[in-house]
Write a protein that holds these residues in place. Structure first.
Motif, short mmCIF file in Angstrom:
data_model
loop_
_atom_site.label_atom_id
_atom_site.label_comp_id
_atom_site.label_asym_id
_atom_site.label_seq_id
_atom_site.Cartn_x
_atom_site.Cartn_y
_atom_site.Cartn_z
N LYS A 5 129.63 -15.93 39.26
CA LYS A 5 128.82 -15.09 40.14
C LYS A 5 127.32 -15.35 39.98
O LYS A 5 126.56 -15.14 40.90
CB LYS A 5 129.14 -13.61 39.94
N ASN A 6 126.89 -15.80 38.80
CA ASN A 6 125.47 -16.07 38.57
C ASN A 6 125.11 -17.54 38.71
O ASN A 6 123.99 -17.93 38.42
CB ASN A 6 125.05 -15.58 37.20
N GLY A 7 126.05 -18.36 39.15
CA GLY A 7 125.77 -19.77 39.33
C GLY A 7 126.92 -20.62 38.82
O GLY A 7 127.83 -20.12 38.18
N TYR A 8 126.85 -21.88 39.11
CA TYR A 8 127.90 -22.79 38.70
C TYR A 8 127.36 -24.20 38.62
O TYR A 8 126.31 -24.52 39.15
CB TYR A 8 129.08 -22.75 39.69
N ILE A 9 128.10 -25.02 37.90
CA ILE A 9 127.77 -26.44 37.76
C ILE A 9 129.01 -27.23 38.11
O ILE A 9 130.11 -26.93 37.64
CB ILE A 9 127.30 -26.76 36.33
N LEU A 10 128.84 -28.24 38.92
CA LEU A 10 129.91 -29.16 39.26
C LEU A 10 129.67 -30.44 38.49
O LEU A 10 128.71 -31.14 38.75
CB LEU A 10 129.93 -29.43 40.77
N ASP A 11 130.51 -30.74 37.53
CA ASP A 11 130.36 -31.92 36.69
C ASP A 11 131.42 -32.93 37.11
O ASP A 11 132.61 -32.71 36.88
CB ASP A 11 130.52 -31.53 35.22
N GLY A 12 130.99 -34.03 37.74
CA GLY A 12 131.93 -35.06 38.14
C GLY A 12 132.52 -34.86 39.51
O GLY A 12 133.42 -35.58 39.92
N PHE A 13 132.05 -33.89 40.25
CA PHE A 13 132.47 -33.66 41.63
C PHE A 13 131.25 -33.24 42.42
O PHE A 13 130.48 -32.42 41.93
CB PHE A 13 133.55 -32.58 41.73
N PRO A 14 131.07 -33.79 43.57
CA PRO A 14 131.87 -34.80 44.27
C PRO A 14 131.67 -36.20 43.69
O PRO A 14 130.67 -36.45 43.03
CB PRO A 14 131.36 -34.72 45.70
N ARG A 15 132.62 -37.08 44.00
CA ARG A 15 132.53 -38.47 43.54
C ARG A 15 132.37 -39.45 44.69
O ARG A 15 132.15 -40.64 44.45
CB ARG A 15 133.77 -38.84 42.73
N THR A 16 132.53 -38.98 45.92
CA THR A 16 132.42 -39.86 47.09
C THR A 16 131.62 -39.15 48.17
O THR A 16 131.47 -37.91 48.16
CB THR A 16 133.81 -40.21 47.65
N LEU A 17 131.12 -39.92 49.13
CA LEU A 17 130.37 -39.32 50.24
C LEU A 17 131.22 -38.36 51.06
O LEU A 17 130.73 -37.28 51.41
CB LEU A 17 129.77 -40.42 51.13
N ILE A 136 124.31 -26.24 40.83
CA ILE A 136 123.87 -27.57 40.44
C ILE A 136 125.03 -28.55 40.53
O ILE A 136 126.15 -28.21 40.21
CB ILE A 136 123.39 -27.57 38.97
N PHE A 137 124.72 -29.76 40.95
CA PHE A 137 125.67 -30.85 40.85
C PHE A 137 125.14 -31.76 39.75
O PHE A 137 124.00 -32.21 39.81
CB PHE A 137 125.77 -31.63 42.17
N VAL A 138 125.92 -32.00 38.73
CA VAL A 138 125.49 -32.86 37.63
C VAL A 138 126.41 -34.07 37.61
O VAL A 138 127.60 -33.96 37.40
CB VAL A 138 125.57 -32.14 36.26
N GLU A 139 125.84 -35.24 37.86
CA GLU A 139 126.61 -36.48 37.89
C GLU A 139 126.35 -37.21 36.60
O GLU A 139 125.21 -37.43 36.22
CB GLU A 139 126.17 -37.30 39.10
N GLY A 140 127.40 -37.56 35.89
CA GLY A 140 127.25 -38.38 34.71
C GLY A 140 127.12 -37.62 33.40
O GLY A 140 126.83 -38.21 32.38
N VAL A 141 127.32 -36.33 33.40
CA VAL A 141 127.17 -35.54 32.19
C VAL A 141 128.55 -35.28 31.58
O VAL A 141 129.47 -34.89 32.27
CB VAL A 141 126.48 -34.19 32.51
N GLN A 142 128.67 -35.47 30.29
CA GLN A 142 129.94 -35.24 29.61
C GLN A 142 130.11 -33.77 29.23
O GLN A 142 131.19 -33.23 29.28
CB GLN A 142 130.06 -36.11 28.36
N ASN A 143 129.04 -33.13 28.83
CA ASN A 143 129.10 -31.71 28.47
C ASN A 143 128.71 -30.88 29.69
O ASN A 143 127.89 -31.29 30.49
CB ASN A 143 128.12 -31.39 27.34
N VAL A 144 129.29 -29.73 29.81
CA VAL A 144 128.95 -28.83 30.91
C VAL A 144 127.86 -27.91 30.44
O VAL A 144 127.92 -27.35 29.35
CB VAL A 144 130.18 -28.01 31.34
N ILE A 145 126.87 -27.73 31.26
CA ILE A 145 125.78 -26.82 30.94
C ILE A 145 125.97 -25.58 31.81
O ILE A 145 126.05 -25.68 33.01
CB ILE A 145 124.42 -27.46 31.27
#
Length: 168
Positions: A5-17, A136-145
């Motif tokens: 509810k206060n935000g989210y991070i997408l780690d590794g998604f999306p991977r394609t256009l 946030i979309f985070v591409e390339g991060v192993q840990n989730v923030i």
């Protein structure tokens, strides 16, 4: 979900256009657009060497040079176009992914914090007291923030608060 509810991070998604376009459509429908897209960059040879070393130390079968090189080919064909996609939307922050984990984490958190501060300042100017969710979309991060940001209003001692931590 309540934990988002206060935000989210997408780690590794999306991977394609096509995935990115679909995600944008969904986020527009629910009126929760992305605030920032983060891409970590690193020297190809350094990255391969680190992953091979990780494979030797951990026994991971997918961290062999041939497998890593194939994953990189797939990345450059399918995922790398997202860099220009998010750059064109004005959301991309490119961050040096080499260095100690703590240093890279600090660079990521700094980029997120700058984005939040700018957005809060703009929204407080336009809307007065507001509560805002960031994504946030985070591409390339192993840990989730995980983080949340909330504008507390001018009567509060601190104008805005940013909370974050690493989830491994």
């Amino acid at each position: 979900k309540p934990d988002c509810k206060n935000g989210y991070i997408l780690d590794g998604f999306p991977r394609t256009l096509p995935q990115a376009n679909g995600l944008n459509d969904i986020l527009e429908d629910i009126k929760k657009p992305l605030d920032i897209a983060i891409s970590l960059y690193a020297n190809k040879d350094e990255l391969i060497n680190r992953l091979v070393k990780r494979g030797k130390e951990s026994g991971r079968s997918d961290d062999k040079r041939s497998v890593i090189e194939e994953r990189q080919k797939v990345y450059w064909d399918k995922t790398a176009p997202l860099i220009d996609f998010y750059k064109n939307l004005g959301l991309l922050r490119e961050i040096d992914g080499l260095g100690k984990i703590g240093d890279v984490t600090e660079r990521i958190l700094s980029a997120i914090g700058e984005t939040i501060k700018k957005k809060l300042a703009l929204e407080e100017t336009e809307l007065g007291k507001t509560k805002k969710v960031f994504s946030i979309f985070v591409e390339g991060v192993q840990n989730v923030i995980r983080y949340s940001a909330e504008s507390l209003g001018s009567e509060d001692q601190e104008e805005s608060e940013v909370r974050y931590g690493l989830v491994t």
